[in-house]
Design a protein around this motif. Structure first.
Motif, mmCIF file in Angstrom:
data_model
loop_
_atom_site.group_PDB
_atom_site.id
_atom_site.type_symbol
_atom_site.label_atom_id
_atom_site.label_comp_id
_atom_site.label_asym_id
_atom_site.label_seq_id
_atom_site.Cartn_x
_atom_site.Cartn_y
_atom_site.Cartn_z
ATOM 1 N N TYR A 141 6.816 13.448 -0.279
ATOM 2 C CA TYR A 141 7.103 12.230 0.468
ATOM 3 C C TYR A 141 5.865 11.340 0.592
ATOM 4 N N LEU A 142 6.109 10.040 0.449
ATOM 5 C CA LEU A 142 5.052 9.043 0.562
ATOM 6 C C LEU A 142 5.484 7.960 1.541
ATOM 7 N N LEU A 143 4.529 7.182 2.024
ATOM 8 C CA LEU A 143 4.803 6.079 2.932
ATOM 9 C C LEU A 143 4.403 4.776 2.250
ATOM 10 N N LEU A 144 5.348 3.832 2.148
ATOM 11 C CA LEU A 144 5.085 2.511 1.597
ATOM 12 C C LEU A 144 4.905 1.531 2.754
ATOM 13 N N VAL A 145 3.857 0.724 2.691
ATOM 14 C CA VAL A 145 3.585 -0.279 3.732
ATOM 15 C C VAL A 145 3.460 -1.639 3.050
ATOM 16 N N LEU A 146 4.250 -2.615 3.523
ATOM 17 C CA LEU A 146 4.253 -3.960 2.950
ATOM 18 C C LEU A 146 3.813 -4.957 4.015
ATOM 19 N N GLU A 147 2.799 -5.767 3.699
ATOM 20 C CA GLU A 147 2.277 -6.761 4.631
ATOM 21 C C GLU A 147 2.457 -8.164 4.037
ATOM 22 N N THR A 148 3.083 -9.041 4.807
ATOM 23 C CA THR A 148 3.219 -10.438 4.417
ATOM 24 C C THR A 148 2.539 -11.315 5.465
ATOM 25 N N GLN B 280 0.839 -1.190 0.000
ATOM 26 C CA GLN B 280 0.000 0.000 0.000
ATOM 27 C C GLN B 280 0.872 1.237 0.000
ATOM 28 N N VAL B 281 0.386 2.292 -0.669
ATOM 29 C CA VAL B 281 1.080 3.576 -0.713
ATOM 30 C C VAL B 281 0.165 4.632 -0.106
ATOM 31 N N PHE B 282 0.696 5.379 0.867
ATOM 32 C CA PHE B 282 -0.067 6.424 1.545
ATOM 33 C C PHE B 282 0.650 7.754 1.377
ATOM 34 N N SER C 118 0.599 1.687 -13.086
ATOM 35 C CA SER C 118 -0.539 2.610 -13.055
ATOM 36 C C SER C 118 -0.487 3.548 -11.852
ATOM 37 N N PHE C 119 0.673 3.678 -11.274
ATOM 38 C CA PHE C 119 0.860 4.435 -10.041
ATOM 39 C C PHE C 119 0.809 5.936 -10.316
ATOM 40 N N ASN C 120 0.004 6.674 -9.547
ATOM 41 C CA ASN C 120 -0.050 8.132 -9.629
ATOM 42 C C ASN C 120 0.522 8.696 -8.339
ATOM 43 N N ALA C 121 1.820 8.989 -8.347
ATOM 44 C CA ALA C 121 2.537 9.273 -7.112
ATOM 45 C C ALA C 121 2.249 10.641 -6.521
ATOM 46 N N GLY C 122 1.855 11.610 -7.357
ATOM 47 C CA GLY C 122 1.763 12.952 -6.819
ATOM 48 C C GLY C 122 3.156 13.516 -6.612
ATOM 49 N N ARG C 123 3.350 14.281 -5.534
ATOM 50 C CA ARG C 123 4.649 14.908 -5.304
ATOM 51 C C ARG C 123 5.032 14.797 -3.833
ATOM 52 N N GLY D 144 -1.794 10.039 5.645
ATOM 53 C CA GLY D 144 -2.416 8.752 5.885
ATOM 54 C C GLY D 144 -3.467 8.347 4.887
ATOM 55 N N ARG D 145 -3.614 9.109 3.801
ATOM 56 C CA ARG D 145 -4.611 8.757 2.792
ATOM 57 C C ARG D 145 -4.025 7.735 1.821
ATOM 58 N N SER D 146 -4.765 6.643 1.569
ATOM 59 C CA SER D 146 -4.301 5.588 0.683
ATOM 60 C C SER D 146 -4.339 6.051 -0.768
ATOM 61 N N ILE D 147 -3.221 5.872 -1.470
ATOM 62 C CA ILE D 147 -3.134 6.255 -2.877
ATOM 63 C C ILE D 147 -3.361 5.049 -3.780
ATOM 64 N N THR D 148 -2.737 3.927 -3.429
ATOM 65 C CA THR D 148 -2.908 2.725 -4.225
ATOM 66 C C THR D 148 -2.620 1.500 -3.370
ATOM 67 N N LYS D 149 -3.183 0.360 -3.784
ATOM 68 C CA LYS D 149 -2.955 -0.902 -3.098
ATOM 69 C C LYS D 149 -2.856 -1.996 -4.151
ATOM 70 N N THR D 150 -1.849 -2.870 -4.006
ATOM 71 C CA THR D 150 -1.655 -3.926 -4.979
ATOM 72 C C THR D 150 -1.085 -5.165 -4.305
ATOM 73 N N LYS D 151 -1.346 -6.325 -4.906
ATOM 74 C CA LYS D 151 -0.789 -7.588 -4.403
ATOM 75 C C LYS D 151 0.404 -7.959 -5.269
ATOM 76 N N VAL D 152 1.528 -8.352 -4.621
ATOM 77 C CA VAL D 152 2.756 -8.669 -5.350
ATOM 78 C C VAL D 152 3.262 -10.041 -4.936
ATOM 79 N N ARG D 153 4.017 -10.641 -5.829
ATOM 80 C CA ARG D 153 4.672 -11.918 -5.560
ATOM 81 C C ARG D 153 6.143 -11.663 -5.294
ATOM 82 N N LEU D 154 6.631 -12.122 -4.119
ATOM 83 C CA LEU D 154 8.016 -11.911 -3.728
ATOM 84 C C LEU D 154 8.794 -13.219 -3.811
ATOM 85 N N ASN D 155 9.984 -13.142 -4.399
ATOM 86 C CA ASN D 155 10.906 -14.271 -4.429
ATOM 87 C C ASN D 155 11.993 -14.081 -3.395
ATOM 88 N N SER D 156 12.679 -15.116 -3.049
ATOM 89 C CA SER D 156 13.789 -15.019 -2.109
ATOM 90 C C SER D 156 14.903 -14.183 -2.724
#
Length: 421
Positions: free
Chosen positions: A399-406, A365-367, A392-397, A371-383
């Protein structure tokens, strides 16, 4: 008003010290204000600043005031910088407000507005003051158009946020810094707007004291500054920077685009993501190779904790340089949780790097910084190290916060800066 007399006692010393602290002249020089219309220091008053740069005049209009903060002087130069715009403000008891100005640019000696390609606005000495029964915190706001803003990521004196087309710069420590100079980067922030002819500026403060009030001198310097981390740059040649922990150190791998013009690569390392980097190695590379070029470097002296790496490409003939993103690798290898190692994102089709001990799925997730959510996506991680594309990310300008949940690890987060040019 007592604050004004206290400050005047320091004027001679702060002027001598701060007058030499800027590394170069500003892009715009604001001095010799002339009241062109309206009543001095009142809402609606227009002040003309002639020749703020070659062929350009500026007019500053007082748009109003709010929250028990009023204007004391439009532009003082007995302290700080002659070239800066330096209003004095009255900060009353229990104040939480600002004086708002409109800054407009015109062709010299005319009333024809002229668009400015680049307007860097640096709020200097955004500090505070403690009282027996409260604290005063200075706070500024700069209207934000397409561009970027920058400030030091260490120090703990400022909170800088982007909200509703404003960059808001708030002091949070209440610590007072003597004089006005550009050495104290931890109480400065720069906003860079592009292709505009005017912008709004708010100079203000929050005062929690119910008995203390004073005049605060402020300074806005029209110049960009280096805050100890790379200025946003376009990554055209460095297509990927990755690395992995080896038994005796860290191995770095770099993939360069074809037909580049660089002939030297410098590898730099830091023990902190925001401190100065030092060169740990360099190698000659072939310019115009005609194909993608993979390169490797082994760091046998990596620290046992976090190591931050970046790569600098140099054309020794014309002095052109390109700087990579920052990559973090923990040489002790004890962290089993995923790690987001990206420090900067490009605004279009950005790529981020995630280090993972085990393969599996994750939610990213990108905030924004509110604290407003900009985008959320599911990814596959390899070792190992993973490059994740966000097409399709619209970053704006800013500083942003990236949150990764496994599945088997607590969420991790990382603050990143979106690069704008």
């Amino acid at each position: 008003m007592k604050g004004l007399f206290t400050f005047r006692a320091l004027a001679a010393f702060s002027f001598i010290f701060s007058g030499y602290s800027a590394s170069a002249q500003p892009d715009y020089s604001f001095n010799n204000a002339v009241l062109e219309s309206g009543t001095a220091l009142q809402t609606g008053a227009v002040y003309k600043f002639s020749l703020v740069k070659t062929g350009v005049d500026a007019r500053i209009t007082i748009m109003g005031s709010a929250g028990n903060v009023t204007l004391s002087s439009i532009d003082e130069n007995w302290t700080g910088f002659d070239e800066a715009f330096q209003p004095f403000i009255n900060v009353g008891t229990n104040a939480n407000g600002y004086v708002e100005f409109k800054v407009e640019f015109y062709l010299a000696a005319t009333t024809t507005k002229v668009t400015q390609t680049l307007i860097p606005v640096t709020c200097i000495d955004v500090d505070g003051k403690g009282y027996e029964n409260g604290v005063l915190y200075e706070q500024d706001q700069v209207q934000f158009f397409p561009g970027y803003y920058d400030f030091t990521m260490t120090g703990g004196n400022l909170l800088v946020t982007n909200l509703s087309s404003w960059v808001i710069i708030k002091n949070t420590s209440g610590i007072s810094y003597p004089g006005i100079d550009t050495m104290a980067k931890d109480v400065m922030a720069t906003v860079v707007n592009r292709n505009v002819s005017s912008f709004l500026l708010r100079i203000g403060a929050l005062n929690t004291s119910s008995t203390e009030s004073e005049v605060r001198y402020r300074s806005v310097y029209f110049k960009k500054f280096n805050y100890g981390h790379p200025e946003p740059l376009a990554l055209k040649t460095i297509m990927n920077l990755s690395g992995s922990k080896k038994q005796d150190g860290v191995e770095l791998k770099v993939l360069l685009a074809q037909d580049h013009s660089f002939n030297q690569m410098v590898i730099e390392r830091s023990a902190s993501s925001s401190s100065l980097f030092s060169a740990i190695g360099e190698m000659d590379i072939v310019a115009g190779a005609g194909s993608k070029t993979p390169l490797a470097y082994f760091d046998a002296n990596a620290g046992t904790a976090a190591n931050y790496y970046r790569v600098r490409l140099i054309n020794t003939q014309n002095g052109k340089e390109e700087l990579s993103n920052t990559l973090m690798i923990k040489a002790d290898g004890k962290n089993n949780s995923p790690e987001i190692t990206t420090s900067f994102l490009q605004p279009a089709n950005p790529m981020l790097t995630v280090r993972c001990q085990q393969e599996g799925e994750a939610n990213l997730q990108v905030f924004d910084m509110w604290g407003r959510s900009i985008t959320k996506t599911k990814v596959r991680l390899n070792s190992g190290y993973n490059s994740i594309s966000l097409p399709s990310f619209n970053a704006g300008r800013g500083y942003l916060l990236l949150v990764l949940e496994t599945k088997n690890n607590p969420p991790i987060s990382r603050k990143v800066l979106v690069q704008y040019f």
